[in-house]
Design a protein around this motif. Structure first.
Motif, PDB file in Angstrom:
ATOM      1  N   PHE A  11       0.709  -1.230  -0.120  1.00 17.86           N
ATOM      2  CA  PHE A  11      -0.167  -0.004  -0.006  1.00 17.86           C
ATOM      3  C   PHE A  11       0.906   1.139  -0.131  1.00 17.86           C
ATOM      4  O   PHE A  11       1.132   1.901   1.073  1.00 17.86           O
ATOM      5  N   GLN A  13       0.891   4.379  -0.440  1.00 15.83           N
ATOM      6  CA  GLN A  13      -0.141   5.430  -0.701  1.00 15.83           C
ATOM      7  C   GLN A  13       0.901   6.796  -0.226  1.00 15.83           C
ATOM      8  O   GLN A  13       1.687   6.895   0.469  1.00 15.83           O
ATOM      9  N   GLN A  14       0.268   7.938  -0.787  1.00 14.85           N
ATOM     10  CA  GLN A  14       0.863   9.052  -1.046  1.00 14.85           C
ATOM     11  C   GLN A  14       0.710   9.650   0.435  1.00 14.85           C
ATOM     12  O   GLN A  14       0.056   9.484   1.201  1.00 14.85           O
ATOM     13  N   TYR A  19      -6.374   7.906   4.859  1.00 15.36           N
ATOM     14  CA  TYR A  19      -7.564   6.977   4.064  1.00 15.36           C
ATOM     15  C   TYR A  19      -8.148   6.175   5.321  1.00 15.36           C
ATOM     16  O   TYR A  19      -7.615   5.164   5.982  1.00 15.36           O
ATOM     17  N   PRO A  27      -8.983   1.254  -1.154  1.00 15.06           N
ATOM     18  CA  PRO A  27      -7.558   1.292  -2.196  1.00 15.06           C
ATOM     19  C   PRO A  27      -7.140  -0.098  -2.621  1.00 15.06           C
ATOM     20  O   PRO A  27      -7.431  -0.877  -1.847  1.00 15.06           O
TER      21      PRO A  27
END
Length: 373
Positions: A11, A13-14, A19, A27
């Motif tokens: 994962f 993620q930015q 989230y 996601p």
């Protein structure tokens, strides 16, 4: 510099993403992105030349879904478009009599309410049970009567996050020869679930929430003994016994759950969801549950420390992955807009703000979201 949104390699993620919305649309893991990319690349370069290999992926998906709901027979697994379609297959497939009753709860998502309400023209009554009581399972059982034909309940309620003891209700239904349908979209991928232990006749769940898959592909479990009880309202080439014989004039419906799959499969979704579920099999659902529950407890502690009003159960045996709350000096709509502007992905549900982390969510993400309150 902010902490990464996830330290799990699946994962990436930015950093500025908080989230907390897996109860809505989740996601994808990295492996799922790669699977979809590879499938698209294959389509672009060679088209459907290797379709037999695609069918093997589809079979693996059925096997993973069968594992996820307690190791049922893959012949009891169908692949449909979404939860609503699965529930509609049941609602429109059963033979109803005027006066029949369907028991649901008063907290159901519209997917598990509208298909039953749509039967009113056939004289079917929908009974909504109040779950805001000390013993919600007993409230459901007490609602069962001589006209009750089917009970359809969410294993976890989408607004409050209430986790129901489905086995207790399922046993009561089985003893009374009442059909039992489980909307499992808020439990599969979050907690272990066993369809046979729950005495479920039907289990329905789309893959885009806790299963970390795409929208547009759903599990439809129908216990073998109940498959012939559903009249088929959709027909096509894919749901017959010899689906590859395109010239046959005399055909028979498939003798397994594929009878509910009318036409061509969502092969793109198949490749995506199969990849996502492979992660759960590698980790094991006990590991996923432990990771998620640690994060839920951390979230509950933080909310209570900040004076939030909890609208979700706090007892470990009453919760899955949803925590809904409100703040004393702000409406949920105001809180939601403020959090959204700050980069928190969450939802306004159940009369409050719904946070829904997953097993991989970092504690720092939760702390940063709490800090915004």
């Amino acid at each position: 510099m902010s902490s990464p949104a996830s330290d799990h390699p699946e994962f990436p993620q930015q950093d500025d993403l908080l989230y907390l919305n897996h109860a809505a649309v989740a996601p994808w893991p990295e492996r799922t992105r790669q699977a979809v990319h590879a499938f698209a690349d294959m389509n672009c370069r060679v088209g459907a030349r290797d379709y037999p290999q695609w069918l093997k992926v589809e079979q693996r998906l059925r096997e993973r879904l069968a594992w996820l709901i307690g190791g049922v027979d893959t012949a009891e697994i169908a692949l449909l478009k979404n939860t609503s379609e699965g529930l509609s297959v049941i609602a429109q497939g059963l033979h109803w009599q005027p006066g029949d009753q369907v028991v649901i709860s008063d907290q159901e998502f519209p997917s598990n309410r509208i298909p039953w309400q749509a039967l009113a023209g056939q004289g079917v009554e929908v009974v909504e049970v109040n779950l805001d009581v000390a013993d919600p399972e007993q409230a459901v059982i007490d609602a069962l009567g001589e006209n009750t034909r089917l009970v359809s309940l969410s294993a976890v309620q989408y607004g409050t996050g209430l986790l129901m003891n489905m086995a207790r209700i399922g046993r009561a239904c089985r003893e009374r020869d009442i059909l039992f349908c489980v909307d499992a979209i808020q439990i599969l991928g979050a907690l272990p679930f066993d369809a046979r232990e729950a005495c479920a006749d039907f289990v329905v769940a789309d893959g885009h929430k806790w299963m970390l898959g795409p929208e547009g592909l759903a599990l439809f479990y129908c216990r073998r003994e109940r498959q012939s009880a559903l009249t088929l309202r959709q027909h096509g080439w894919h749901m017959i016994a010899r689906a590859g014989d395109y010239s046959q004039q005399e055909w028979q419906v498939a003798d397994n759950a594929k009878r509910f799959e009318c036409g061509s499969p969502n092969m793109l979704g198949v490749h995506a969801l199969e990849a996502s579920l492979s992660l759960f099999e590698e980790l094991g659902m006990d590991t996923v549950q432990a990771g998620l529950q640690a994060r839920i407890q951390h979230l509950l502690d933080g909310l209570q420390a900040r004076g939030a009003t909890l609208l979700s159960p706090t007892a470990p045996d009453r919760r899955a992955g949803i925590v809904t709350f409100s703040l004393p000096d702000e409406t949920p709509a105001e809180t939601f807009q403020r959090l959204k502007q700050a980069g928190v992905v969450c939802a306004e549900r159940g009369g409050g703000i719904r946070f829904s982390p997953h097993f991989y969510t970092t504690f720092s993400v939760i702390d940063r979201a709490l800090g915004l309150l």
